[in-house]
Design a protein around this motif. Structure first.
Motif, PDB file in Angstrom:
ATOM      1  N   GLY A  54       0.836  -1.194   0.000  1.00 42.17           N
ATOM      2  CA  GLY A  54       0.000   0.000   0.000  1.00 42.17           C
ATOM      3  C   GLY A  54       0.870   1.241   0.000  1.00 42.17           C
ATOM      4  O   GLY A  54       1.559   1.550  -0.974  1.00 42.17           O
ATOM      5  N   LEU A  55       0.843   1.942   1.113  1.00 42.90           N
ATOM      6  CA  LEU A  55       1.533   3.215   1.219  1.00 42.90           C
ATOM      7  C   LEU A  55       3.043   3.091   1.004  1.00 42.90           C
ATOM      8  O   LEU A  55       3.647   3.926   0.331  1.00 42.90           O
ATOM      9  N   THR A  56       3.657   2.050   1.529  1.00 41.79           N
ATOM     10  CA  THR A  56       5.101   1.859   1.350  1.00 41.79           C
ATOM     11  C   THR A  56       5.463   1.800  -0.124  1.00 41.79           C
ATOM     12  O   THR A  56       6.359   2.501  -0.592  1.00 41.79           O
ATOM     13  N   SER A  57       4.740   0.992  -0.857  1.00 34.55           N
ATOM     14  CA  SER A  57       4.990   0.841  -2.293  1.00 34.55           C
ATOM     15  C   SER A  57       4.735   2.147  -3.042  1.00 34.55           C
ATOM     16  O   SER A  57       5.520   2.548  -3.908  1.00 34.55           O
ATOM     17  N   GLN A  58       3.646   2.828  -2.707  1.00 31.42           N
ATOM     18  CA  GLN A  58       3.320   4.107  -3.359  1.00 31.42           C
ATOM     19  C   GLN A  58       4.410   5.142  -3.121  1.00 31.42           C
ATOM     20  O   GLN A  58       4.785   5.883  -4.035  1.00 31.42           O
TER      21      GLN A  58
END
Length: 118
Positions: free
Chosen positions: A34-38
């Protein structure tokens, strides 16, 4: 052809990308996709688009890639705010990262303006 590594904005955005990779290492595991990848994609998109734009044949093409990099910087700025509000990073880290991204945005804006006003 311009050497992207000579641009201070590329150097600073590369360092910011490294900082994002280090910072997100401590994010909750459920945020990995989620946020980490984004955040990793947004951060790496900035120096990547600067590098790609340097390989183009015209200042107009280079400016177009800088505009894309600017958009990625805006995305990353929001993601820093979200990370802070979710308590994934503390206020001190947030302020440092937001300062870095703001500095990069100013540099990109200046370079874009110079290319369009040639």
């Amino acid at each position: 052809m311009k050497d992207f590594k000579n641009f201070v904005v590329w150097q600073k955005s590369h360092q910011l990308t490294l900082d994002v990779y280090k910072m997100t290492h401590n994010f909750p595991k459920e945020e990995l996709f989620g946020l980490t990848s984004q955040m990793k994609r947004s951060a790496s998109s900035i120096p990547t688009n600067i590098a790609e734009g340097c390989g183009r044949n015209s200042d107009k093409d280079f400016a177009r890639f800088l505009i894309i990099a600017f958009g990625s910087a805006n995305e990353l700025e929001y993601q820093f705010i979200l990370s802070r509000d979710l308590n994934f990073i503390n206020n001190e880290s947030s302020e440092k990262l937001l300062f870095q991204v703001e500095e990069i945005k100013k540099m990109l804006n200046s370079l874009i303006s110079k290319l369009y006003n040639k």
